[in-house]
Design an enzyme around this catalytic site. Structure first.
Site, PDB file in Angstrom:
ATOM      1  N   SER A  95       0.857  -1.191   0.000  1.00  0.00           N
ATOM      2  CA  SER A  95       0.000   0.000   0.000  1.00  0.00           C
ATOM      3  C   SER A  95       0.891   1.238   0.000  1.00  0.00           C
ATOM      4  CB  SER A  95      -0.866   0.008   1.261  1.00  0.00           C
ATOM      5  OG  SER A  95      -1.594   1.206   1.382  1.00  0.00           O
ATOM      6  N   TYR A 143      -2.000   0.084  10.793  1.00  0.00           N
ATOM      7  CA  TYR A 143      -2.098  -0.420   9.408  1.00  0.00           C
ATOM      8  C   TYR A 143      -0.824  -0.077   8.646  1.00  0.00           C
ATOM      9  CZ  TYR A 143      -3.686  -0.988   4.594  1.00  0.00           C
ATOM     10  OH  TYR A 143      -3.795  -1.358   3.270  1.00  0.00           O
TER      11      TYR A 143
HETATM   12  P1  NAP Z   1     -11.501  -6.123   0.810  1.00  0.00           P
HETATM   13  O1  NAP Z   1     -12.436  -5.759  -0.285  1.00  0.00           O
HETATM   14  O2  NAP Z   1     -11.911  -5.928   2.230  1.00  0.00           O
HETATM   15  O3  NAP Z   1     -11.035  -7.639   0.586  1.00  0.00           O
HETATM   16  C1  NAP Z   1     -10.181  -8.254   1.510  1.00  0.00           C
HETATM   17  C2  NAP Z   1     -10.009  -9.716   1.123  1.00  0.00           C
HETATM   18  O4  NAP Z   1      -9.215 -10.368   2.130  1.00  0.00           O
HETATM   19  C3  NAP Z   1     -11.324 -10.462   1.039  1.00  0.00           C
HETATM   20  O5  NAP Z   1     -11.326 -11.329  -0.078  1.00  0.00           O
HETATM   21  C4  NAP Z   1     -11.351 -11.272   2.328  1.00  0.00           C
HETATM   22  O6  NAP Z   1     -12.079 -12.469   2.114  1.00  0.00           O
HETATM   23  C5  NAP Z   1      -9.868 -11.567   2.531  1.00  0.00           C
HETATM   24  N1  NAP Z   1      -9.562 -11.896   3.920  1.00  0.00           N
HETATM   25  C6  NAP Z   1      -9.771 -11.126   5.004  1.00  0.00           C
HETATM   26  N2  NAP Z   1      -9.382 -11.787   6.109  1.00  0.00           N
HETATM   27  C7  NAP Z   1      -8.912 -13.005   5.693  1.00  0.00           C
HETATM   28  C8  NAP Z   1      -8.369 -14.125   6.347  1.00  0.00           C
HETATM   29  N3  NAP Z   1      -8.214 -14.160   7.690  1.00  0.00           N
HETATM   30  N4  NAP Z   1      -8.010 -15.202   5.615  1.00  0.00           N
HETATM   31  C9  NAP Z   1      -8.172 -15.188   4.269  1.00  0.00           C
HETATM   32  N5  NAP Z   1      -8.655 -14.147   3.577  1.00  0.00           N
HETATM   33  C10 NAP Z   1      -9.032 -13.074   4.300  1.00  0.00           C
HETATM   34  O7  NAP Z   1     -10.121  -5.313   0.667  1.00  0.00           O
HETATM   35  P2  NAP Z   1      -9.342  -4.768  -0.629  1.00  0.00           P
HETATM   36  O8  NAP Z   1      -9.530  -3.318  -0.685  1.00  0.00           O
HETATM   37  O9  NAP Z   1      -9.659  -5.614  -1.806  1.00  0.00           O
HETATM   38  O10 NAP Z   1      -7.825  -5.007  -0.143  1.00  0.00           O
HETATM   39  C11 NAP Z   1      -6.991  -6.011  -0.697  1.00  0.00           C
HETATM   40  C12 NAP Z   1      -5.541  -5.673  -0.362  1.00  0.00           C
HETATM   41  O11 NAP Z   1      -5.215  -4.380  -0.892  1.00  0.00           O
HETATM   42  C13 NAP Z   1      -5.219  -5.583   1.131  1.00  0.00           C
HETATM   43  O12 NAP Z   1      -3.964  -6.158   1.377  1.00  0.00           O
HETATM   44  C14 NAP Z   1      -5.184  -4.092   1.418  1.00  0.00           C
HETATM   45  O13 NAP Z   1      -4.345  -3.791   2.512  1.00  0.00           O
HETATM   46  C15 NAP Z   1      -4.612  -3.576   0.102  1.00  0.00           C
HETATM   47  N6  NAP Z   1      -4.899  -2.176  -0.202  1.00  0.00           N
HETATM   48  C16 NAP Z   1      -6.192  -1.732  -0.200  1.00  0.00           C
HETATM   49  C17 NAP Z   1      -6.445  -0.373  -0.488  1.00  0.00           C
HETATM   50  C18 NAP Z   1      -7.850   0.183  -0.491  1.00  0.00           C
HETATM   51  O14 NAP Z   1      -8.011   1.426  -0.394  1.00  0.00           O
HETATM   52  N7  NAP Z   1      -8.894  -0.636  -0.639  1.00  0.00           N
HETATM   53  C19 NAP Z   1      -5.377   0.475  -0.776  1.00  0.00           C
HETATM   54  C20 NAP Z   1      -4.069  -0.018  -0.770  1.00  0.00           C
HETATM   55  C21 NAP Z   1      -3.853  -1.361  -0.483  1.00  0.00           C
HETATM   56  P3  NAP Z   1     -13.011 -13.216   3.188  1.00  0.00           P
HETATM   57  O15 NAP Z   1     -13.711 -12.172   3.988  1.00  0.00           O
HETATM   58  O16 NAP Z   1     -13.904 -14.035   2.302  1.00  0.00           O
HETATM   59  O17 NAP Z   1     -12.079 -14.071   3.976  1.00  0.00           O
END
Ligand code: NAP
Length: 245
Positions: free
Chosen positions: A142, A155
């Site tokens: 990130s 975070y």
């Molecule tokens: P999201 O929509 O909340 O999706 C998170 C994913 O992680 C879901 O598929 C969830 O699936 C899975 N997950 C959560 N806990 C888990 C566990 N204990 N075991 C296995 N899977 C788990 O978030 P996102 O925005 O797509 O984020 C994805 C990545 O991008 C993260 O690493 C985040 O830090 C990074 N990121 C996000 C942003 C942003 O603004 N959105 C910006 C920069 C970086 P289940 O609930 O089905 O387990």
């Protein structure tokens, strides 16, 4: 359709960025192992993407905070596909508060998945990549792994850990022909961290991150793009975003 034969594990594939990455990689004909805890959402993603390309799509429920489930994921992937070419460590969580409001539970919630889970899955896959003398580990870090920001201390600390892990991992494995990349997006329009309406006009779409992954996995074998930083510009498509994601 002839598929490219390569096998990718995508964690956090049930929604958000991981779902978009799964769409992109399916369209590029990769075989996919889609992972999260929620099997019904994974099956929904599988049905969305199964006709996009020629690869095989498999789903597996796995809590990536649990070492035995991580080991089972590696075994099941090798049983099903007999190899692993790319690991996309995408699953991650975030909670956002002032530092004195954070609890140890908040710390464990973020570090158990963002750091420990990413470390363990990588640890158990690397021996196979070394034997193959090829492979690619892509860590979804990130902008928070590069900078600090208000309410983001824990975070940001977890993503700085991902950055340090990624840079050091590359040094450990580069002699075996294994690529390692950190992808650092700014804000992305997903439900991550209970996202609120403020600043969504300056957000990326999950597909923008998926586009970067598509670029990484189609580069020449001798190229290792070490890091991609993706920043949003003003995004007029954010109208009604809450009903879209
Ligand atoms: P999201 O929509 O909340 O999706 C998170 C994913 O992680 C879901 O598929 C969830 O699936 C899975 N997950 C959560 N806990 C888990 C566990 N204990 N075991 C296995 N899977 C788990 O978030 P996102 O925005 O797509 O984020 C994805 C990545 O991008 C993260 O690493 C985040 O830090 C990074 N990121 C996000 C942003 C942003 O603004 N959105 C910006 C920069 C970086 P289940 O609930 O089905 O387990």
């Amino acid at each position: 359709m002839v598929h490219n034969g390569k096998v990718v594990i995508v964690t956090g594939a049930s929604k958000g960025i991981g779902r978009a990455i799964s769409h992109k990689l399916a369209s590029l004909d990769f075989n996919l192992m889609l992972v999260s805890r929620d099997l019904s959402s994974l099956n929904k993603v599988k049905s969305e993407i199964s006709s996009l390309g020629g690869g095989e799509i498999e789903v597996l429920s796995c809590d990536l905070t649990q070492e035995d489930e991580i080991q089972n994921l590696v075994e099941k992937t090798l049983e099903r596909f007999e190899k692993i070419d790319v690991l996309v460590n995408n699953a991650g969580v975030g909670r956002f508060k002032r530092v004195d409001d954070f609890t140890l539970d908040d710390y464990d919630f973020m570090f158990d998945l963002n750091v420990k889970g990413l470390f363990l899955l990588t640890k158990y896959i690397i021996p196979y990549l070394i034997t193959q003398k090829s492979g690619h580990v892509i860590n979804i870090s990130s902008i928070a792994g590069k900078n600090g920001f208000k309410s983001g201390s824990l975070y940001s600390a977890s993503k700085h850990a991902v950055q340090g892990f990624t840079w050091s991992l590359r040094e450990d494995v580069k002699e075996f022909g294994i690529k390692v990349t950190a992808v650092c997006p700014g804000s992305v329009l997903t439900r991550f961290g209970g996202k609120k309406a403020e600043n969504v006009d300056w957000s990326l779409e999950p597909e923008d991150v998926a586009h970067a992954i598509g670029f990484l996995v189609t580069e020449s074998d001798y190229v290792n793009t070490a890091e991609i930083i993706i920043k949003p510009r003003y995004n007029p498509r954010t109208v009604n975003w809450e009903t879209r994601i």
